[in-house]
Write a protein that holds these residues in place. Structure first.
Motif, PDB file in Angstrom:
ATOM      1  N   LYS A  54      -9.482   2.418   5.374  1.00 25.26           N
ATOM      2  CA  LYS A  54      -8.045   2.661   5.348  1.00 25.26           C
ATOM      3  C   LYS A  54      -7.837   4.065   4.796  1.00 25.26           C
ATOM      4  CE  LYS A  54      -6.594  -2.076   4.962  1.00 25.26           C
ATOM      5  NZ  LYS A  54      -6.451  -3.186   4.005  1.00 25.26           N
ATOM      6  N   LEU A  55      -7.292   4.940   5.650  1.00 27.71           N
ATOM      7  CA  LEU A  55      -7.183   6.344   5.266  1.00 27.71           C
ATOM      8  C   LEU A  55      -5.744   6.798   5.160  1.00 27.71           C
ATOM      9  CD1 LEU A  55      -9.752   8.340   7.451  1.00 27.71           C
ATOM     10  CD2 LEU A  55     -10.014   7.523   5.106  1.00 27.71           C
ATOM     11  N   ALA A  56      -5.496   7.669   4.175  1.00 31.03           N
ATOM     12  CA  ALA A  56      -4.224   8.390   4.099  1.00 31.03           C
ATOM     13  C   ALA A  56      -4.530   9.878   4.207  1.00 31.03           C
ATOM     14  CB  ALA A  56      -3.517   8.099   2.778  1.00 31.03           C
ATOM     15  N   LEU A  57      -3.797  10.582   5.058  1.00 35.23           N
ATOM     16  CA  LEU A  57      -3.895  12.038   5.135  1.00 35.23           C
ATOM     17  C   LEU A  57      -2.671  12.622   4.450  1.00 35.23           C
ATOM     18  CD1 LEU A  57      -4.919  12.474   8.906  1.00 35.23           C
ATOM     19  CD2 LEU A  57      -6.389  11.984   6.921  1.00 35.23           C
ATOM     20  N   VAL A  58      -2.878  13.664   3.655  1.00 31.89           N
ATOM     21  CA  VAL A  58      -1.781  14.245   2.881  1.00 31.89           C
ATOM     22  C   VAL A  58      -1.628  15.709   3.270  1.00 31.89           C
ATOM     23  CG1 VAL A  58      -0.931  14.741   0.557  1.00 31.89           C
ATOM     24  CG2 VAL A  58      -2.350  12.705   0.969  1.00 31.89           C
ATOM     25  N   SER A  59      -0.444  16.094   3.764  1.00 32.40           N
ATOM     26  CA  SER A  59      -0.273  17.481   4.171  1.00 32.40           C
ATOM     27  C   SER A  59       1.108  18.014   3.794  1.00 32.40           C
ATOM     28  CB  SER A  59      -0.514  17.637   5.673  1.00 32.40           C
ATOM     29  OG  SER A  59      -0.840  18.975   5.963  1.00 32.40           O
ATOM     30  N   ALA A  60       1.160  19.318   3.542  1.00 28.94           N
ATOM     31  CA  ALA A  60       2.383  19.998   3.107  1.00 28.94           C
ATOM     32  C   ALA A  60       2.004  21.447   2.858  1.00 28.94           C
ATOM     33  CB  ALA A  60       2.915  19.393   1.806  1.00 28.94           C
ATOM     34  N   THR A  61       3.008  22.290   2.634  1.00 27.88           N
ATOM     35  CA  THR A  61       2.685  23.658   2.212  1.00 27.88           C
ATOM     36  C   THR A  61       2.285  23.649   0.735  1.00 27.88           C
ATOM     37  OG1 THR A  61       4.307  24.510   3.774  1.00 27.88           O
ATOM     38  CG2 THR A  61       3.556  26.012   2.061  1.00 27.88           C
ATOM     39  N   ASN A  62       3.037  22.914  -0.076  1.00 29.99           N
ATOM     40  CA  ASN A  62       2.757  22.872  -1.517  1.00 29.99           C
ATOM     41  C   ASN A  62       2.606  21.435  -2.014  1.00 29.99           C
ATOM     42  OD1 ASN A  62       2.814  25.669  -2.215  1.00 29.99           O
ATOM     43  ND2 ASN A  62       5.011  25.644  -1.869  1.00 29.99           N
ATOM     44  N   GLY A  63       1.725  21.254  -2.983  1.00 27.75           N
ATOM     45  CA  GLY A  63       1.592  19.939  -3.625  1.00 27.75           C
ATOM     46  C   GLY A  63       0.560  19.022  -2.985  1.00 27.75           C
ATOM     47  N   LYS A  64      -0.204  19.542  -2.009  1.00 31.49           N
ATOM     48  CA  LYS A  64      -1.199  18.698  -1.341  1.00 31.49           C
ATOM     49  C   LYS A  64      -2.242  18.165  -2.307  1.00 31.49           C
ATOM     50  CE  LYS A  64      -2.522  21.933   1.670  1.00 31.49           C
ATOM     51  NZ  LYS A  64      -1.488  22.943   1.884  1.00 31.49           N
ATOM     52  N   THR A  65      -2.826  19.072  -3.072  1.00 33.17           N
ATOM     53  CA  THR A  65      -3.930  18.677  -3.955  1.00 33.17           C
ATOM     54  C   THR A  65      -3.436  17.683  -4.999  1.00 33.17           C
ATOM     55  OG1 THR A  65      -4.885  20.862  -3.630  1.00 33.17           O
ATOM     56  CG2 THR A  65      -5.780  19.562  -5.435  1.00 33.17           C
ATOM     57  N   ALA A 258       3.736   9.493  -3.659  1.00 37.30           N
ATOM     58  CA  ALA A 258       2.511   8.717  -3.913  1.00 37.30           C
ATOM     59  C   ALA A 258       2.816   7.224  -4.042  1.00 37.30           C
ATOM     60  CB  ALA A 258       1.808   9.238  -5.167  1.00 37.30           C
ATOM     61  N   LEU A 259       3.931   6.891  -4.684  1.00 36.12           N
ATOM     62  CA  LEU A 259       4.298   5.469  -4.837  1.00 36.12           C
ATOM     63  C   LEU A 259       4.608   4.845  -3.478  1.00 36.12           C
ATOM     64  CD1 LEU A 259       6.514   5.555  -8.054  1.00 36.12           C
ATOM     65  CD2 LEU A 259       4.195   4.622  -7.826  1.00 36.12           C
ATOM     66  N   ALA A 260       5.279   5.615  -2.619  1.00 39.04           N
ATOM     67  CA  ALA A 260       5.593   5.096  -1.281  1.00 39.04           C
ATOM     68  C   ALA A 260       4.313   4.908  -0.461  1.00 39.04           C
ATOM     69  CB  ALA A 260       6.561   6.040  -0.567  1.00 39.04           C
ATOM     70  N   VAL A 261       3.377   5.843  -0.606  1.00 38.81           N
ATOM     71  CA  VAL A 261       2.088   5.697   0.093  1.00 38.81           C
ATOM     72  C   VAL A 261       1.339   4.477  -0.443  1.00 38.81           C
ATOM     73  CG1 VAL A 261      -0.178   6.754   0.455  1.00 38.81           C
ATOM     74  CG2 VAL A 261       1.888   8.149   0.673  1.00 38.81           C
ATOM     75  N   ALA A 262       1.324   4.324  -1.761  1.00 39.75           N
ATOM     76  CA  ALA A 262       0.627   3.176  -2.363  1.00 39.75           C
ATOM     77  C   ALA A 262       1.205   1.875  -1.814  1.00 39.75           C
ATOM     78  CB  ALA A 262       0.747   3.232  -3.885  1.00 39.75           C
ATOM     79  N   ALA A 264       2.594   1.451   1.043  1.00 39.24           N
ATOM     80  CA  ALA A 264       2.133   1.313   2.434  1.00 39.24           C
ATOM     81  C   ALA A 264       0.722   0.723   2.493  1.00 39.24           C
ATOM     82  CB  ALA A 264       2.177   2.668   3.133  1.00 39.24           C
ATOM     83  N   PHE A 265      -0.055   0.907   1.435  1.00 37.17           N
ATOM     84  CA  PHE A 265      -1.396   0.311   1.330  1.00 37.17           C
ATOM     85  C   PHE A 265      -1.335  -1.090   0.717  1.00 37.17           C
ATOM     86  CE2 PHE A 265      -4.813   3.301   2.391  1.00 37.17           C
ATOM     87  CZ  PHE A 265      -4.093   4.440   2.618  1.00 37.17           C
ATOM     88  N   GLY A 266      -0.146  -1.559   0.418  1.00 36.18           N
ATOM     89  CA  GLY A 266      -0.009  -2.900  -0.148  1.00 36.18           C
ATOM     90  C   GLY A 266      -0.063  -2.947  -1.664  1.00 36.18           C
ATOM     91  N   LEU A 267       0.005  -1.776  -2.298  1.00 29.49           N
ATOM     92  CA  LEU A 267      -0.052  -1.733  -3.758  1.00 29.49           C
ATOM     93  C   LEU A 267       1.360  -1.586  -4.331  1.00 29.49           C
ATOM     94  CD1 LEU A 267      -2.079  -1.568  -6.183  1.00 29.49           C
ATOM     95  CD2 LEU A 267      -1.857   0.914  -6.004  1.00 29.49           C
ATOM     96  N   PRO A 268       1.830  -2.567  -5.081  1.00 28.16           N
ATOM     97  CA  PRO A 268       3.203  -2.501  -5.590  1.00 28.16           C
ATOM     98  C   PRO A 268       3.374  -1.461  -6.701  1.00 28.16           C
ATOM     99  CG  PRO A 268       2.098  -4.487  -6.397  1.00 28.16           C
ATOM    100  CD  PRO A 268       1.143  -3.815  -5.454  1.00 28.16           C
TER     101      PRO A 268
END
Ligand SMILES: [Zn+2]
Length: 409
Positions: A54-65, A258-262, A264-268
């Motif tokens: 199960k993969l999440a890709l994170v992209s943006a100009t700023n704040g990726k890392t 990050a909370l919204a992504v979590a 999406a992975f089923g983590l409340p």
């Protein structure tokens, strides 16, 4: 997890050895060279390593890392996570990250904006997190518009679940071809790249946080998650105090994503949020280095939007050292410094250093911000009274300060 084919196993193992060798000989953390070796032996390696995870890709100009780190921290609650923690955000870095954690059921990969379509196609990632798009050094509106258009094409027709910041019109446009989008109102500090509608070129009108095109139907979608100052409101209307250790509004926005992504992975939220609070610094950012009683806090700013975020975090009561270089990773042209409004620094003791200190000095002179010019960072630090000082540096300037003052974590 199914076994990798023999060729991929071999490519992956040789890549890891190359990475170890590179680390042992002091040539960096080895993640790029290791991934390159692996890809040379098996061009299909990234796809094979990504399979069954199960993969999440994170992209943006700023704040990726930072966001990658926050999501990783949250998902560790559920099991092992493969991640490119050192910001090697192109396919070689992804191969290296996944091959170092072969058994990890989860992966969180920071992806360079330009590589997102390719990496999404190759990995078939189930979740993509998109935060912001703005000019990066010499990019201008046309380039980032093209980038958003490539995101649209890449997301179209895929089952990927996108988590996107609906306060950034260009990100909204880039994400809106996806089959499923969770919108997060994460805020937008830098608005200079989004005055016109990405869909039709008409003027975008803003009313409070809301925005809409005056000439077509493109408008801000209704967010499911809302960043509200120091708290986040989840899709059920429950309010959570973020209370994270990373400073500033930009990081609270990263945490909301990050909370919204979590989720999406089923983590409340109640399980993810305590994990976000454990993150104190990311690849040296926000750390404090100390010399002779001077406590210098390091902030990285690589482009105009990044400078505004750093100003938000910095303490108006402290002196500030600015360091600008113009080597490869920084962009050789420093004309983007003219896009930043430095007047906010008026009234603070300002010290300017770095290879391109004269470029920055001229910019400050025009903005009517008094400053002192210093030959080196050490000299600038020695000029400070004991106590706290903020440092804003661009990429190689930041790395130089870190290597000189030790990799305090
Ligand atoms: Zn429009």
């Amino acid at each position: 997890m199914t076994q990798l084919p023999l060729r991929a196993q071999l490519a992956s193992a040789l890549g890891r050895s190359a990475a170890t060798l590179s680390r042992m000989t002091g040539r960096g953390d080895g993640s790029v060279i290791g991934g390159r070796v692996g890809l040379m032996l098996e061009p299909d390696l990234l796809r094979q390593l990504a399979r069954d995870r199960k993969l999440a890709l994170v992209s943006a100009t700023n704040g990726k890392t930072t966001t990658t780190r926050l999501i990783t921290s949250a998902l560790l609650e559920m099991g092992e996570v493969a991640t490119n923690a050192y910001g090697a955000n192109m396919p070689a870095g992804h191969v290296s990250a996944l091959s170092q954690h072969k058994g990890a059921p989860f992966g969180v990969l920071e992806v360079d904006e330009k590589y997102l379509p390719e990496v999404l196609d190759t990995t078939g990632a189930g979740v993509v997190c998109l935060m912001n798009l703005s000019r990066d050094q010499m990019d201008r509106a046309a380039e980032i518009w093209l980038l958003a258009q490539k995101w649209r094409r890449a997301l179209s027709g895929k089952p990927t679940h996108v988590i996107a910041n609906c306060d950034d019109p260009l990100v909204t446009w880039g994400a809106s071809t996806a089959a499923k989008v969770t919108w997060v109102a994460g805020g937008q500090r830098w608005k200079e790249d989004s005055w016109s509608c990405p869909e039709c070129g008409g003027p975008l009108e803003r009313k409070g946080v809301d925005w809409a095109c005056r000439e077509c139907t493109f408008h801000r979608p209704e967010p499911q998650w809302v960043l509200d100052d120091d708290a986040v409101i989840d899709p059920r209307g429950q309010r959570w105090l973020l209370d994270i250790q990373l400073p500033g509004l930009a990081n609270r926005s990263n945490a909301a994503m990050a909370l919204a992504v979590a989720e999406a992975f089923g983590l409340p939220v109640e399980r993810a949020l305590p994990r976000l609070r454990e993150v104190t610094s990311v690849a040296g950012r926000y750390t404090t280095v100390e010399r002779d009683g001077r406590h210098a806090r390091l902030l990285l700013a690589k482009n105009p939007a990044g400078w505004l975020e750093a100003f938000d975090v910095s303490d108006p009561g402290s002196p500030i050292i600015l360091s600008v270089n113009a080597q490869g990773p920084d962009g050789r042209d420093t004309s983007w410094l003219w896009d930043v409004d430095y007047r906010i620094l008026r009234g603070r003791p300002v010290f300017v250093t770095g290879e391109r200190r004269l470029d920055l000095a001229l910019r400050l002179e025009v903005a009517d911000v008094p400053f002192a010019l210093c030959a080196s960072f050490s000299e600038a630090l020695a000029m400070q009274p004991p106590g706290r000082v903020d440092v804003i540096a661009n990429y190689t300037a930041f790395q130089l300060i870190r290597s000189e003052f030790g990799r305090a974590v």
